[in-house]
Design a protein around this motif. Sequence first.
Motif, mmCIF file in Angstrom:
data_model
loop_
_atom_site.group_PDB
_atom_site.id
_atom_site.type_symbol
_atom_site.label_atom_id
_atom_site.label_comp_id
_atom_site.label_asym_id
_atom_site.label_seq_id
_atom_site.Cartn_x
_atom_site.Cartn_y
_atom_site.Cartn_z
ATOM 1 N N GLY A 23 0.893 -1.401 -0.115
ATOM 2 C CA GLY A 23 0.027 0.084 -0.017
ATOM 3 C C GLY A 23 0.886 1.343 -0.170
ATOM 4 N N VAL A 24 2.191 0.975 -0.495
ATOM 5 C CA VAL A 24 2.894 2.232 -0.386
ATOM 6 C C VAL A 24 3.077 2.938 -1.845
ATOM 7 N N THR A 25 2.834 4.380 -2.006
ATOM 8 C CA THR A 25 2.784 5.135 -3.165
ATOM 9 C C THR A 25 4.140 5.759 -3.318
ATOM 10 N N ALA B 184 -2.876 14.903 6.113
ATOM 11 C CA ALA B 184 -3.962 14.198 5.092
ATOM 12 C C ALA B 184 -3.719 12.587 5.351
ATOM 13 N N ALA B 185 -2.779 12.208 5.225
ATOM 14 C CA ALA B 185 -2.026 10.661 5.235
ATOM 15 C C ALA B 185 -2.653 10.491 6.596
ATOM 16 N N GLY C 46 -2.153 6.832 7.563
ATOM 17 C CA GLY C 46 -1.193 6.512 6.958
ATOM 18 C C GLY C 46 0.208 7.350 7.411
ATOM 19 N N ASP C 47 1.186 7.870 6.411
ATOM 20 C CA ASP C 47 2.182 8.713 6.637
ATOM 21 C C ASP C 47 2.691 9.024 5.666
ATOM 22 N N ARG D 138 -4.211 4.267 -0.388
ATOM 23 C CA ARG D 138 -2.597 4.074 -0.250
ATOM 24 C C ARG D 138 -2.175 5.017 0.614
ATOM 25 N N GLY D 139 -2.528 5.077 1.987
ATOM 26 C CA GLY D 139 -1.917 6.345 2.885
ATOM 27 C C GLY D 139 -0.521 6.410 3.029
#
Length: 111
Positions: free
Chosen positions: A11-13, A68-69, A74-75, A41-42
């Motif tokens: 799930g990493v972009t 937002a992440a 996410g991060d 994909r946070g």
Amino acid sequence: MDISVTPRENGVTELGVTGRLNVVTAARVREAIQTAVNDNRGKVAVDLSGVVFLDSSGLGALIAGLKAAREAGGDVRLVQPTEQVALVLDLTNMGSVLKSFDSVEDAYPHD
């Protein structure tokens, strides 16, 4: 400025940013991070190895993306910030908030 988007494992972009990250281009980076978050994909790794200049607007875009992440669980983590980018992070004390890593794999190790 150019932005490349590469979906990675877990799930990493990865966003590859090149050129100047400033008042003119900051909105594009903010939107790219938001799109990754919206696509579930946070975990976003922003590769800054090609950024030659970062100003307060660019830093603001990274912080807005981080917010937002994190709101989505996410991060945002930075990958290979250039010397100029690292200097801005240090001068603004944002290096402790926007963590930097040597690679995407270091930023998001496999679980």
